[in-house]
Motif scaffolding. Structure first.
Motif, PDB file in Angstrom:
ATOM      1  N   TYR A  70       0.458  -1.317  -0.218  1.00  0.00           N
ATOM      2  CA  TYR A  70      -0.095  -0.219  -0.043  1.00  0.00           C
ATOM      3  C   TYR A  70       0.835   1.377  -0.176  1.00  0.00           C
ATOM      4  CZ  TYR A  70      -4.224  -2.497   1.188  1.00  0.00           C
ATOM      5  OH  TYR A  70      -4.985  -3.454   1.581  1.00  0.00           O
ATOM      6  N   THR A  71       0.368   1.951  -0.997  1.00  0.00           N
ATOM      7  CA  THR A  71       1.176   3.436  -0.633  1.00  0.00           C
ATOM      8  C   THR A  71       0.297   4.610  -0.610  1.00  0.00           C
ATOM      9  OG1 THR A  71       2.383   3.031  -3.072  1.00  0.00           O
ATOM     10  CG2 THR A  71       2.603   5.303  -2.225  1.00  0.00           C
ATOM     11  N   VAL A  72       0.998   4.919   1.149  1.00  0.00           N
ATOM     12  CA  VAL A  72       0.226   6.010   1.989  1.00  0.00           C
ATOM     13  C   VAL A  72       0.823   7.128   1.713  1.00  0.00           C
ATOM     14  CG1 VAL A  72      -0.676   6.482   4.115  1.00  0.00           C
ATOM     15  CG2 VAL A  72      -1.239   3.672   3.344  1.00  0.00           C
ATOM     16  N   ALA A  73       0.241   8.619   1.838  1.00  0.00           N
ATOM     17  CA  ALA A  73       1.075   9.791   1.689  1.00  0.00           C
ATOM     18  C   ALA A  73       0.811  10.593   3.087  1.00  0.00           C
ATOM     19  CB  ALA A  73       0.321  10.668   0.534  1.00  0.00           C
ATOM     20  N   TYR A  74       1.678  10.564   3.724  1.00  0.00           N
ATOM     21  CA  TYR A  74       0.834  11.066   5.995  1.00  0.00           C
ATOM     22  C   TYR A  74       1.797  12.507   5.080  1.00  0.00           C
ATOM     23  CZ  TYR A  74       0.674   6.520   7.418  1.00  0.00           C
ATOM     24  OH  TYR A  74       0.952   4.935   7.119  1.00  0.00           O
ATOM     25  N   MET A  75       0.890  13.692   5.796  1.00  0.00           N
ATOM     26  CA  MET A  75       1.284  15.299   5.917  1.00  0.00           C
ATOM     27  C   MET A  75       1.827  15.681   7.371  1.00  0.00           C
ATOM     28  SD  MET A  75       0.308  18.483   3.335  1.00  0.00           S
ATOM     29  CE  MET A  75      -1.111  18.990   5.228  1.00  0.00           C
ATOM     30  N   GLY A  76       2.491  16.199   7.055  1.00  0.00           N
ATOM     31  CA  GLY A  76       3.423  16.825   8.994  1.00  0.00           C
ATOM     32  C   GLY A  76       2.292  17.633   9.058  1.00  0.00           C
ATOM     33  N   MET A  77       1.429  17.909  10.277  1.00  0.00           N
ATOM     34  CA  MET A  77       0.424  18.238  10.684  1.00  0.00           C
ATOM     35  C   MET A  77       1.282  19.127  11.738  1.00  0.00           C
ATOM     36  SD  MET A  77      -1.864  18.440   8.428  1.00  0.00           S
ATOM     37  CE  MET A  77      -2.740  17.218   7.354  1.00  0.00           C
ATOM     38  N   GLU A  78       0.525  18.123  13.072  1.00  0.00           N
ATOM     39  CA  GLU A  78       1.535  19.021  14.389  1.00  0.00           C
ATOM     40  C   GLU A  78       2.589  18.947  14.701  1.00  0.00           C
ATOM     41  OE1 GLU A  78      -0.663  21.396  17.894  1.00  0.00           O
ATOM     42  OE2 GLU A  78      -1.038  20.903  15.895  1.00  0.00           O
ATOM     43  N   PRO A  79       3.897  19.784  15.311  1.00  0.00           N
ATOM     44  CA  PRO A  79       4.938  19.359  15.541  1.00  0.00           C
ATOM     45  C   PRO A  79       5.410  18.552  16.661  1.00  0.00           C
ATOM     46  CG  PRO A  79       4.305  22.088  15.287  1.00  0.00           C
ATOM     47  CD  PRO A  79       3.413  21.512  15.421  1.00  0.00           C
ATOM     48  N   GLY A  80       5.757  17.303  16.765  1.00  0.00           N
ATOM     49  CA  GLY A  80       6.156  17.023  18.244  1.00  0.00           C
ATOM     50  C   GLY A  80       6.597  15.167  17.578  1.00  0.00           C
ATOM     51  N   VAL A  81       6.853  14.899  18.254  1.00  0.00           N
ATOM     52  CA  VAL A  81       7.306  12.817  18.109  1.00  0.00           C
ATOM     53  C   VAL A  81       6.340  12.951  18.139  1.00  0.00           C
ATOM     54  CG1 VAL A  81       8.894  10.939  18.503  1.00  0.00           C
ATOM     55  CG2 VAL A  81       9.644  13.180  18.902  1.00  0.00           C
ATOM     56  N   TRP A  82       6.241  11.497  16.831  1.00  0.00           N
ATOM     57  CA  TRP A  82       4.313  10.949  17.071  1.00  0.00           C
ATOM     58  C   TRP A  82       4.896   9.741  16.677  1.00  0.00           C
ATOM     59  CZ3 TRP A  82       0.455  13.494  17.455  1.00  0.00           C
ATOM     60  CH2 TRP A  82      -0.131  15.279  17.645  1.00  0.00           C
ATOM     61  N   ALA A  83       4.282   8.370  17.187  1.00  0.00           N
ATOM     62  CA  ALA A  83       4.283   7.025  17.475  1.00  0.00           C
ATOM     63  C   ALA A  83       4.298   6.481  16.073  1.00  0.00           C
ATOM     64  CB  ALA A  83       3.662   6.184  18.724  1.00  0.00           C
ATOM     65  N   TRP A  84       4.385   5.177  15.794  1.00  0.00           N
ATOM     66  CA  TRP A  84       3.908   4.108  14.351  1.00  0.00           C
ATOM     67  C   TRP A  84       4.427   3.633  14.471  1.00  0.00           C
ATOM     68  CZ3 TRP A  84       6.945   5.929   8.317  1.00  0.00           C
ATOM     69  CH2 TRP A  84       6.047   5.876   7.824  1.00  0.00           C
ATOM     70  N   HIS A  85       3.402   2.834  14.844  1.00  0.00           N
ATOM     71  CA  HIS A  85       3.992   0.913  15.181  1.00  0.00           C
ATOM     72  C   HIS A  85       2.727   0.471  14.055  1.00  0.00           C
ATOM     73  CE1 HIS A  85       0.131   1.290  17.921  1.00  0.00           C
ATOM     74  NE2 HIS A  85       1.373   2.775  18.255  1.00  0.00           N
ATOM     75  N   CYS A  86       3.178  -1.395  14.619  1.00  0.00           N
ATOM     76  CA  CYS A  86       1.401  -2.631  13.755  1.00  0.00           C
ATOM     77  C   CYS A  86       0.689  -2.237  15.439  1.00  0.00           C
ATOM     78  CB  CYS A  86       2.729  -3.667  14.575  1.00  0.00           C
ATOM     79  SG  CYS A  86       1.212  -5.049  13.800  1.00  0.00           S
ATOM     80  N   HIS A  87      -0.594  -2.186  14.905  1.00  0.00           N
ATOM     81  CA  HIS A  87      -1.281  -2.379  16.167  1.00  0.00           C
ATOM     82  C   HIS A  87      -1.668  -3.960  16.854  1.00  0.00           C
ATOM     83  CE1 HIS A  87      -3.807  -0.324  18.818  1.00  0.00           C
ATOM     84  NE2 HIS A  87      -3.564   1.122  18.585  1.00  0.00           N
ATOM     85  N   ILE A  88      -1.206  -4.081  16.517  1.00  0.00           N
ATOM     86  CA  ILE A  88      -1.185  -6.226  16.654  1.00  0.00           C
ATOM     87  C   ILE A  88      -0.414  -5.554  18.108  1.00  0.00           C
ATOM     88  CG2 ILE A  88      -0.747  -8.424  16.885  1.00  0.00           C
ATOM     89  CD1 ILE A  88      -1.711  -8.593  13.785  1.00  0.00           C
ATOM     90  N   LEU A  89      -1.015  -5.648  19.163  1.00  0.00           N
ATOM     91  CA  LEU A  89      -0.044  -5.059  20.452  1.00  0.00           C
ATOM     92  C   LEU A  89       0.916  -5.745  20.730  1.00  0.00           C
ATOM     93  CD1 LEU A  89      -3.852  -3.426  22.072  1.00  0.00           C
ATOM     94  CD2 LEU A  89      -2.007  -2.310  20.832  1.00  0.00           C
ATOM     95  N   THR A  90       1.154  -6.773  20.630  1.00  0.00           N
ATOM     96  CA  THR A  90       2.390  -7.473  20.852  1.00  0.00           C
ATOM     97  C   THR A  90       3.064  -7.758  20.117  1.00  0.00           C
ATOM     98  OG1 THR A  90       0.480  -9.434  20.085  1.00  0.00           O
ATOM     99  CG2 THR A  90       1.017  -9.278  22.294  1.00  0.00           C
ATOM    100  N   HIS A  91       2.467  -6.969  19.099  1.00  0.00           N
ATOM    101  CA  HIS A  91       4.035  -6.327  17.713  1.00  0.00           C
ATOM    102  C   HIS A  91       3.998  -5.065  18.295  1.00  0.00           C
ATOM    103  CE1 HIS A  91       2.000  -9.378  15.082  1.00  0.00           C
ATOM    104  NE2 HIS A  91       2.943 -10.205  16.177  1.00  0.00           N
ATOM    105  N   ALA A  92       3.959  -4.350  19.379  1.00  0.00           N
ATOM    106  CA  ALA A  92       4.356  -3.215  20.022  1.00  0.00           C
ATOM    107  C   ALA A  92       4.823  -2.694  20.820  1.00  0.00           C
ATOM    108  CB  ALA A  92       3.388  -2.229  18.926  1.00  0.00           C
ATOM    109  N   ALA A  93       4.830  -3.255  21.770  1.00  0.00           N
ATOM    110  CA  ALA A  93       4.700  -3.761  23.323  1.00  0.00           C
ATOM    111  C   ALA A  93       5.210  -4.657  24.184  1.00  0.00           C
ATOM    112  CB  ALA A  93       3.825  -2.731  23.942  1.00  0.00           C
TER     113      ALA A  93
END
Length: 284
Positions: A224-247
């Motif tokens: 999949y090709t996804v376009a993300y535009m920078g909006m609010e400044p900061g460090v934004w987490a980016w992860h798989c949402h199968i929680l055992t794959h991220a935490a």
């Protein structure tokens, strides 16, 4: 026209998936993922493939239009490439395409152990729909994010596991274009904390109408090709949402990275058309 020549050597190397965790990765040119191949429609492509593995293998171009004899699939289109052998693949690039090159021999082991890489033909344009909303007409950065969950590499983004994953930085009003590619054994719902991504292509085919997502489920083999535009400044987490794959109880781990949005000037057009993006600050 000229021939674009790529030398791809399959070999086993020591690869650090996360700090202190070194594995015997099966690689293309010694890195995971292998080097990106980027060409344009009409280019004559020649890939000189050398097998320095302890096992036979074959090189398949997933999602790329090739003549049948160049498909890299034993026993259908060729004999496997045995250790020490070199094979040459040749075809004319036809795009746009967001593809992968990977093993198609003992693939259930060779691919998860590291034998995967991006193969891109042409550029995926920013759709007019988003430009009309005030998005810029080009991406500032384009990246591949290859997902894996098996073999010696395990739960990873681009061959690395958090905290070794690479964060990405853009300014407000800039676009990060992401080609998600799943080379693992299960689907991964990839979640960006910063709103909002727009899916603009699936499996390299440009969509007539982009659609919004903050979580996109990428099945094995899908791109999949996804376009993300920078909006609010900061460090934004980016992860798989199968929680055992991220935490874990010790904190974030595995399929986690970040998008860092630095201060910039969001385009006046964008704020004019999307006034809610001028986010009010809470005053005590």
């Amino acid at each position: 026209g000229d021939v674009k020549v790529f030398e791809v050597t399959a070999k086993v190397v020591d690869w650090e998936v996360e700090p202190g965790k070194i594995v015997k990765a099966w690689t293309y040119n010694g890195v995971v993922p292998g080097p990106e191949i980027k060409v344009y429609s009409g280019d004559k492509v020649r890939i000189i493939f050398k097998n320095e593995l302890p096992d036979s293998t074959s090189l398949h171009f997933h999602g790329i239009d090739v003549p049948n004899l160049m498909d890299g699939v034993d026993p259908y289109t060729e004999d496997p490439t045995v250790p020490g052998e070199t094979k040459v693949y040749e075809f004319v690039a036809r795009g746009p395409a967001v593809g992968i090159y990977h093993s198609h021999h003992n693939a259930e082991q060779q691919i998860p152990d590291g034998m995967f890489a991006a193969f891109i033909i042409d550029d995926i344009p920013i759709p007019q729909y988003l430009i009309d909303k005030g998005y810029p007409d080009h991406a500032t950065k384009t990246i591949n994010m290859v997902l894996n969950d098996a073999g010696v590499i395990g739960l990873s983004l681009n061959g690395k596991s958090f905290p070794a994953t690479e964060p990405y930085t853009i300014r407000q009003g800039e676009i990060l274009l992401v080609h998600y590619m799943n080379e693992g054994l299960m689907a991964h719902p990839m979640h960006m904390h910063q709103p909002m991504g727009w899916v603009i292509a699936r499996d390299g085919h440009i969509l007539d109408a982009p659609y919004p997502t903050d979580t996109i489920n990428v099945a094995p083999g899908e791109r999949y090709t996804v376009a993300y535009m920078g909006m609010e400044p900061g460090v934004w987490a980016w992860h798989c949402h199968i929680l055992t794959h991220a935490a874990t109880p010790e904190g974030m781990k595995y399929m986690v990275t970040a998008l860092i949005v630095e201060r910039g000037t969001l385009s006046d057009l964008f704020l004019e058309q999307n006034p809610s993006w001028a986010l009010p600050q809470f005053e005590s």
